[in-house]
Design a protein around this motif. Sequence first.
Motif, PDB file in Angstrom:
ATOM      1  N   ASN A  96       0.778  -0.258  -0.019  1.00 18.11           N
ATOM      2  CA  ASN A  96       0.228   0.503  -0.074  1.00 18.11           C
ATOM      3  C   ASN A  96       0.632   1.145  -0.092  1.00 18.11           C
ATOM      4  O   ASN A  96       0.365   1.856  -0.550  1.00 18.11           O
ATOM      5  CB  ASN A  96      -0.767   0.384   1.763  1.00 18.11           C
ATOM      6  CG  ASN A  96      -2.285  -0.614   1.361  1.00 18.11           C
ATOM      7  OD1 ASN A  96      -2.280  -1.541  -0.418  1.00 18.11           O
ATOM      8  ND2 ASN A  96      -3.138  -1.323   2.469  1.00 18.11           N
ATOM      9  N   VAL A  99     -13.602  -0.459   1.526  1.00 16.69           N
ATOM     10  CA  VAL A  99     -12.924  -0.141   0.435  1.00 16.69           C
ATOM     11  C   VAL A  99     -12.196   0.972  -0.278  1.00 16.69           C
ATOM     12  O   VAL A  99     -13.468   1.512  -0.339  1.00 16.69           O
ATOM     13  CB  VAL A  99     -12.491  -1.537  -0.469  1.00 16.69           C
ATOM     14  CG1 VAL A  99     -12.000  -2.699  -0.091  1.00 16.69           C
ATOM     15  CG2 VAL A  99     -13.774  -1.316  -1.524  1.00 16.69           C
ATOM     16  N   GLN A 150      -8.755  -0.607  -5.207  1.00 17.07           N
ATOM     17  CA  GLN A 150      -8.121  -2.139  -3.594  1.00 17.07           C
ATOM     18  C   GLN A 150      -8.381  -3.221  -4.014  1.00 17.07           C
ATOM     19  O   GLN A 150      -9.955  -3.145  -4.505  1.00 17.07           O
ATOM     20  CB  GLN A 150      -8.454  -2.033  -2.071  1.00 17.07           C
ATOM     21  CG  GLN A 150      -7.660  -0.504  -1.324  1.00 17.07           C
ATOM     22  CD  GLN A 150      -7.611  -0.052  -0.542  1.00 17.07           C
ATOM     23  OE1 GLN A 150      -8.709  -0.153   0.513  1.00 17.07           O
ATOM     24  NE2 GLN A 150      -7.122   0.735   0.763  1.00 17.07           N
ATOM     25  N   PRO A 167      -7.789  -4.308   3.165  1.00 15.33           N
ATOM     26  CA  PRO A 167      -7.450  -4.494   1.624  1.00 15.33           C
ATOM     27  C   PRO A 167      -6.253  -4.199   1.444  1.00 15.33           C
ATOM     28  O   PRO A 167      -5.360  -2.834   1.323  1.00 15.33           O
ATOM     29  CB  PRO A 167      -8.418  -3.291   1.719  1.00 15.33           C
ATOM     30  CG  PRO A 167      -9.171  -3.720   3.001  1.00 15.33           C
ATOM     31  CD  PRO A 167      -8.533  -3.503   3.780  1.00 15.33           C
ATOM     32  N   THR A 168      -6.419  -4.350  -0.344  1.00 14.76           N
ATOM     33  CA  THR A 168      -4.379  -4.005  -0.598  1.00 14.76           C
ATOM     34  C   THR A 168      -4.532  -3.284  -2.204  1.00 14.76           C
ATOM     35  O   THR A 168      -5.099  -3.420  -3.161  1.00 14.76           O
ATOM     36  CB  THR A 168      -3.602  -4.916  -0.321  1.00 14.76           C
ATOM     37  OG1 THR A 168      -3.213  -5.687   0.969  1.00 14.76           O
ATOM     38  CG2 THR A 168      -2.186  -4.276  -0.919  1.00 14.76           C
ATOM     39  N   TYR A 169      -3.885  -1.770  -2.195  1.00 12.42           N
ATOM     40  CA  TYR A 169      -3.900  -1.643  -3.872  1.00 12.42           C
ATOM     41  C   TYR A 169      -3.703  -2.434  -5.174  1.00 12.42           C
ATOM     42  O   TYR A 169      -2.039  -3.114  -3.942  1.00 12.42           O
ATOM     43  CB  TYR A 169      -2.930   0.068  -3.178  1.00 12.42           C
ATOM     44  CG  TYR A 169      -3.824   0.864  -2.750  1.00 12.42           C
ATOM     45  CD1 TYR A 169      -5.226   1.107  -3.315  1.00 12.42           C
ATOM     46  CD2 TYR A 169      -3.449   1.305  -1.413  1.00 12.42           C
ATOM     47  CE1 TYR A 169      -5.621   2.522  -2.670  1.00 12.42           C
ATOM     48  CE2 TYR A 169      -4.236   2.794  -0.782  1.00 12.42           C
ATOM     49  CZ  TYR A 169      -5.553   2.866  -1.262  1.00 12.42           C
ATOM     50  OH  TYR A 169      -5.953   3.691  -0.601  1.00 12.42           O
ATOM     51  N   TYR A 177      -4.657   1.036  -9.394  1.00  9.33           N
ATOM     52  CA  TYR A 177      -4.685   2.765  -8.484  1.00  9.33           C
ATOM     53  C   TYR A 177      -3.719   3.508  -9.563  1.00  9.33           C
ATOM     54  O   TYR A 177      -3.955   4.772  -9.590  1.00  9.33           O
ATOM     55  CB  TYR A 177      -3.888   2.598  -7.368  1.00  9.33           C
ATOM     56  CG  TYR A 177      -4.006   3.605  -6.567  1.00  9.33           C
ATOM     57  CD1 TYR A 177      -4.490   4.271  -6.015  1.00  9.33           C
ATOM     58  CD2 TYR A 177      -2.924   3.893  -6.385  1.00  9.33           C
ATOM     59  CE1 TYR A 177      -5.091   5.337  -5.506  1.00  9.33           C
ATOM     60  CE2 TYR A 177      -2.824   5.106  -5.087  1.00  9.33           C
ATOM     61  CZ  TYR A 177      -3.620   5.581  -4.953  1.00  9.33           C
ATOM     62  OH  TYR A 177      -3.092   6.926  -4.237  1.00  9.33           O
ATOM     63  N   SER A 197     -13.627  -0.615  -9.892  1.00 10.50           N
ATOM     64  CA  SER A 197     -13.316  -0.140  -9.376  1.00 10.50           C
ATOM     65  C   SER A 197     -13.008   1.589  -9.755  1.00 10.50           C
ATOM     66  O   SER A 197     -13.220   2.267  -8.323  1.00 10.50           O
ATOM     67  CB  SER A 197     -11.814  -0.822  -9.015  1.00 10.50           C
ATOM     68  OG  SER A 197     -11.514  -0.054  -7.714  1.00 10.50           O
TER      69      SER A 197
END
Length: 497
Positions: A139, A311, A315, A372-374, A378, A400
């Motif tokens: 992240n 989120v 993510q 939650p992970t990017y 992104y 997203s």
Amino acid sequence: MHATTSIPELSAGSTSPETTTFPSLADVQQSLTSTNSSSSLSSLPEKEKQNTHAAARDIEAQTSNDADDTADEPSQKRLGFIRYTALNVYRRLFSIAFIGNAIAFIVLMVKGAAPLDLVNASAVNLAVCGLCRQPLVVNALFLTFGAVPRSAPIRLRRLACKIFHIGGLHSGAGVASCFWYIGFAAVFTYRFEPSPPAIVVLVLVWLVLFLLLAIIIVAYPAIRFKRHDYFELIHRFSNWIILAFFWVLIFLLADQEPSMSQFLLNLPAFWILIVLTLATIHPWLLLRRVPVTPEALSPHAVRLHFSHATVKFGQGISVAKHPLADWHSFASFTDRFDSPDTKFSCLVSKAGDWTRGAIKDQPTYLWKRGIPTYGFGYVLRMFPKIIVVTTGSGIGPCLSFIDDDNRPEMRVVWQTKAPLDTYGERTLGLVRRMDPDPVILDTSQTGRVEMLPIVLKLYKEFGAEAVCVISNAKMTKSLVFGLETRGIPAYGPIFDS
């Protein structure tokens, strides 16, 4: 009794959805050859006319042999094949990590390396390898590189966007750590002097080496693709055992020194081991069994709604049916536009045993770990205009974008079979939030079509700066290669992104 949340057909205040229909290939061909398309389609409802004309433009973009279009198409770069295959960013990062370590290893071995020097070098590379996959670190990297403003030079933005290839550094450092450890095992064995503690140390040294080699072998792409469940289980449990063995090994080595505390405090591997242990434990401290509201879309897809967290754009989450079984990562998208009773969703379609099971026996509870992970999508916010290209359930990660108020302007190209029947009208409504006039290619009517000409045409007409590709591995590599060799920035996640 399981608590469930009903999934409304429309959110409060929304209007009735338009029924989406897709023309047949025969209709498209007729509209292409007709001298007056408007009059030939006058008997169709207005929405069907728009879809037919849109599809006609799509097919025309692929089949046109107009000389001007050919002349305007970007030419392929010299040496593009080498640069974007053998020397792509992932392989370059791998090579930098591995070759740099190989040179240092050779120099150190020639000079006469002490066993602890080799242990420290192996530990450093293990730390780099592990932290490249730690959610907090991931992240931080994506937030840092994704903060590059749109006003920055295009070359800088193109480079920053490649952060999702961090897997190359992960793999390169992992393989290098094994080589350093092989050197340590060899030197330690060569200098071995029998004693009860030394025998225990020797056994642990070679057990750790065996586990490191097992991790690298199952991570080989051909094995990982065919036996992914085995890869994940061996990867996870071997890592845990290696950490435990390393702790025992370091304390056994320290026990042979005059001052154990002084030895440990001055040993870099000791501090690195602390960091790695904390990084490994952290996601599992957040292990929870969370409720899920499944929404059946078709026999081929299900939408899983969650409410345990909020989120953000770009993510994803990892879920499992059992905490010690195989985990699966899914990109997520907000529910605030069409399902206000839940917070976010994941789109799941048939792609393996786990996903088939989730569609057939829809879960009402799943396990989640970490935060939650990017991910890949992104960083694309640093471009003002992009083309989003996807196939099948790849539309899920693309959705997203709807949650980002600062998202780029975009055109969407989505090729899939029977999109309305498979994913439902509400999914198509979300797609139209990304692009009011998406190019949707229904393969049940048109068959599979070559997407590169469509993307090239849209890229030029729309004035885009980059192309985002989310599809299967073969399609992603093909499209990204075709675009990059023409000088067009194209980004697509690979198996180890």
